[in-house]
Write an enzyme that holds these catalytic residues in place. Structure first.
Site, mmCIF file in Angstrom:
data_model
loop_
_atom_site.group_PDB
_atom_site.id
_atom_site.type_symbol
_atom_site.label_atom_id
_atom_site.label_comp_id
_atom_site.label_asym_id
_atom_site.label_seq_id
_atom_site.Cartn_x
_atom_site.Cartn_y
_atom_site.Cartn_z
ATOM 1 N N ASP A 28 22.350 111.995 8.175
ATOM 2 C CA ASP A 28 21.836 111.086 9.198
ATOM 3 C C ASP A 28 22.118 109.628 8.828
ATOM 4 O OD1 ASP A 28 20.560 110.326 11.494
ATOM 5 O OD2 ASP A 28 18.532 110.746 10.784
ATOM 6 N N ASN A 76 22.678 117.476 20.110
ATOM 7 C CA ASN A 76 23.704 116.418 20.109
ATOM 8 C C ASN A 76 24.641 116.500 21.317
ATOM 9 O OD1 ASN A 76 24.159 116.333 16.466
ATOM 10 N ND2 ASN A 76 22.811 115.101 17.765
HETATM 11 C C1 FPP Z 1 23.772 111.670 12.473
HETATM 12 O O1 FPP Z 1 23.908 110.280 12.447
HETATM 13 C C2 FPP Z 1 25.078 112.308 12.326
HETATM 14 C C3 FPP Z 1 25.636 113.120 13.258
HETATM 15 C C4 FPP Z 1 24.988 113.443 14.524
HETATM 16 C C5 FPP Z 1 26.985 113.693 13.052
HETATM 17 C C6 FPP Z 1 27.390 114.011 11.657
HETATM 18 C C7 FPP Z 1 28.871 113.999 11.613
HETATM 19 C C8 FPP Z 1 29.642 113.586 10.591
HETATM 20 C C9 FPP Z 1 29.105 113.200 9.303
HETATM 21 C C10 FPP Z 1 31.124 113.473 10.722
HETATM 22 C C11 FPP Z 1 31.868 114.692 11.096
HETATM 23 C C12 FPP Z 1 31.511 115.902 10.320
HETATM 24 C C13 FPP Z 1 32.347 116.626 9.531
HETATM 25 C C14 FPP Z 1 31.880 117.899 8.946
HETATM 26 C C15 FPP Z 1 33.720 116.194 9.227
HETATM 27 P P1 FPP Z 1 23.443 109.428 13.721
HETATM 28 O O2 FPP Z 1 24.625 109.235 14.586
HETATM 29 O O3 FPP Z 1 22.288 110.110 14.392
HETATM 30 O O4 FPP Z 1 22.983 108.097 13.042
HETATM 31 P P2 FPP Z 1 21.838 107.098 13.535
HETATM 32 O O5 FPP Z 1 20.534 107.865 13.472
HETATM 33 O O6 FPP Z 1 21.907 105.990 12.540
HETATM 34 O O7 FPP Z 1 22.206 106.674 14.936
#
Ligand code: FPP
Length: 256
Positions: A28, A76
């Site tokens: 996250d 998501n």
């Molecule tokens: C949460 O951060 C993260 C996600 C919803 C996606 C995770 C994806 C990756 C790390 C990249 C792709 C994955 C792989 C396996 C290559 P957020 O967007 O909710 O962050 P925030 O809470 O700060 O907005």
């Protein structure tokens, strides 16, 4: 910046201790990482993919047997279409670029979730790598994709109810192992440690059944900044804990 020797000393210490067999990570904070730098959210996810590479390598080097990454939840799908599309592109890129390293290191690539919802551009390289690495035994890297813990529990309950309806299973004799065998994670070892980055302290529908006795580790570090050093710190913290599984501390001490 700390000296590389300090990190390798920590790595040696962690390696000598009792390692978690299965680590799950709620990755996250990509959006906040990007926002703090005046970048787009997609750039945060891209940098987060680098953390995925580094943390996977470190787990393999340490000898962690299973790593499960919460890469995309069922919830998501509700994000803006451009962000969803960019995440799908990043997943495809990861599966293509990391393919050789995954195969060379005897890693089995696995996925859990409602995978039929994924676009072809992700499903195709995912299924191919899954099949080509199916015989690997050193480590299993599971991507939780289009995943939800409640949905996994519902699917398991549905499958068991169906078996009960045909008389194959007696509902009065249902055991935890029957339920586990119906989960998407059935081939994975018990989850020992769940890490969540970015200061949030909740499970957000990740491995709800499996988290029952997992140790939970929360860090303020945002996912794109979570690299080998931070992983080592999390495992070192895990190693300092006593896992009692409902017993008392005295019961766990080996007899003199
Ligand atoms: C949460 O951060 C993260 C996600 C919803 C996606 C995770 C994806 C990756 C790390 C990249 C792709 C994955 C792989 C396996 C290559 P957020 O967007 O909710 O962050 P925030 O809470 O700060 O907005």
């Amino acid at each position: 910046m700390e000296a590389p020797q300090a990190q390798s000393a920590l790595e040696e210490r962690v390696k000598a201790g009792k390692l978690p067999r299965h680590v799950g990570i709620i990755m996250d904070g990509n959006g906040r990482w990007a926002e703090a730098r005046g970048k787009s959210r997609v750039e945060g996810h891209r940098e987060g993919s680098e953390s995925v590479r580094e943390v996977t390598r470190a787990c393999r080097r340490l000898g962690v047997k299973a790593l499960t990454l919460y890469a995309f939840s069922l919830q998501n799908w509700g994000r803006p279409a451009e962000e969803v599309a960019a995440l799908m592109d990043l997943l495809r890129e990861f599966l293509e670029k990391e393919r050789a390293e995954i195969l060379d290191n005897a890693i089995r690539l696995n996925a859990v979730g409602e995978l039929e919802k994924l676009p072809h551009l992700v499903r195709e390289p995912l299924e191919k790598l899954r099949a080509d690495s199916a015989h690997h035994r050193e480590m299993v890297l599971t991507l939780a994709l289009s995943y939800g813990g409640r949905e996994e529990l519902l699917a398991a309950a549905g499958a068991l109810a169906q078996r009960a309806a045909t008389g194959e299973l007696d509902p009065a004799r249902l055991k935890p192992s029957d339920f586990e065998a119906a989960l998407w994670t059935r081939e994975l070892p018990e989850v020992d440690l769940i890490i969540r980055t970015s200061g949030e302290r909740r499970l957000s529908n990740f491995l709800l059944w499996q988290a029952a006795y997992a140790e939970l580790y929360f860090t303020e570090t945002l996912w794109p900044d979570f690299r080998t050093r931070e992983l080592l710190e999390a495992i070192s913290d895990y190693q300092s804990r006593e896992r009692r599984f409902g017993l008392t501390s005295a019961q766990l001490k080996p007899r003199a």
